[in-house]
Design a protein around this motif. Structure first.
Motif, PDB file in Angstrom:
ATOM      1  N   THR A   1       0.746  -1.126  -0.151  1.00  0.00           N
ATOM      2  CA  THR A   1       0.021  -0.061   0.105  1.00  0.00           C
ATOM      3  C   THR A   1       0.878   1.524   0.119  1.00  0.00           C
ATOM      4  N   ALA A   2       1.850   1.347   0.705  1.00  0.00           N
ATOM      5  CA  ALA A   2       2.988   2.501   0.995  1.00  0.00           C
ATOM      6  C   ALA A   2       4.264   1.797   0.704  1.00  0.00           C
ATOM      7  N   PRO A   3       4.600   1.174  -0.381  1.00  0.00           N
ATOM      8  CA  PRO A   3       5.946   0.656  -0.575  1.00  0.00           C
ATOM      9  C   PRO A   3       7.056   1.566  -0.396  1.00  0.00           C
ATOM     10  N   PRO A   4       8.240   0.765   0.120  1.00  0.00           N
ATOM     11  CA  PRO A   4       9.318   1.599   0.686  1.00  0.00           C
ATOM     12  C   PRO A   4       9.941   2.610  -0.626  1.00  0.00           C
ATOM     13  N   ALA A   5       9.672   2.371  -1.582  1.00  0.00           N
ATOM     14  CA  ALA A   5      10.137   3.012  -2.882  1.00  0.00           C
ATOM     15  C   ALA A   5       9.504   4.456  -2.760  1.00  0.00           C
TER      16      ALA A   5
END
Length: 246
Positions: A197-201
């Protein structure tokens, strides 16, 4: 000691931070977890907008502390933390933006699909408990507290469907990308390697725009974040507070 104010996600409530409040209280930090308007016993606001929710948070902070606080936001709570800081920077001495982003992804068609996925089942007559059972399992990571998923589902099941609908619609209006460079307090970003949902990238790009911010990625952690990996999350937050003498 600095007051910590914890802000939950769209499927949460004040119990989302049950593994954090006693831990940080034991370290000497007065710790508070709110129920966003319409959640738990908190009265709703009308209209249900980011502006009104941020004002409700301001009223809470004013009642709790005579000095600025550290806001710790998870997912939607990260949106609310950014919104409150942009509107009332004098109330905030530190930001922790976890498993979140600087804007609701993409707008337009993406927003329509998100609303349909989250609210379509309710429109079709499903209960919040049925929606929670469908949505929450995909939010956990590969290294997940075994009790976390059940806890998350219980919380989401207890949310009023009316509040959930309003909160989902509110999420799609959030965009504080232009405000990131103006953040001038110590800021920690926490991401999960398994968070879709809120990827590290996404969080890395966000960190690059916030002057002096730090990014921690929790290996094997999903979007449930502090519920998924409470010990790792607590260690990251405690280290941040200590480093900045907050």
């Amino acid at each position: 000691m600095t007051h910590l104010v914890f802000l939950h996600g769209v499927g949460g409530g004040h119990h989302a931070w049950d593994a954090q409040l006693p831990y940080f209280a034991a370290l000497g930090y007065p710790s508070h977890s709110w129920d966003q308007p319409g959640y738990g016993h908190s009265p709703a606001v009308e209209p249900y907008t980011l502006e009104q929710v941020a004002l409700a948070l301001k009223r809470l902070i004013d009642s709790l502390a005579k000095e600025p606080v550290v806001l710790v936001g998870h997912s939607m709570g990260g949106f609310v933390a950014q919104e409150a800081y942009a509107r009332f920077p004098e109330l905030v001495k530190g930001l922790v933006l976890s498993f979140t982003s600087a804007a609701f992804g993409g707008g337009g068609e993406f927003a329509d699909k998100f609303i349909s996925a989250r609210l379509g089942p309710l429109d079709a007559g499903k209960t919040m408990a049925e929606l929670a059972a469908a949505v929450m399992p995909a939010m956990r990571g590969s290294k997940s507290d075994p009790k976390g998923l059940a806890h998350a589902q219980r919380m989401m099941s207890a949310i009023s469907s009316d509040t959930y609908r309003k909160a989902v619609q509110m999420l799609t209006t959030f965009d504080r990308r232009a405000s990131l460079s103006a953040i001038s307090v110590p800021t920690l970003l926490v991401a999960g390697s398994d968070d879709k949902t809120a990827p590290p990238a996404v969080m890395q790009r966000m960190a690059e725009k916030i002057p002096g911010s730090e990014l921690v990625v929790l290996e094997g952690c999903g979007h449930l974040g502090p519920i998924d990996q409470p010990e790792a999350f607590n260690a990251a937050l405690a280290g941040f507070l200590k480093r900045h003498e907050l």
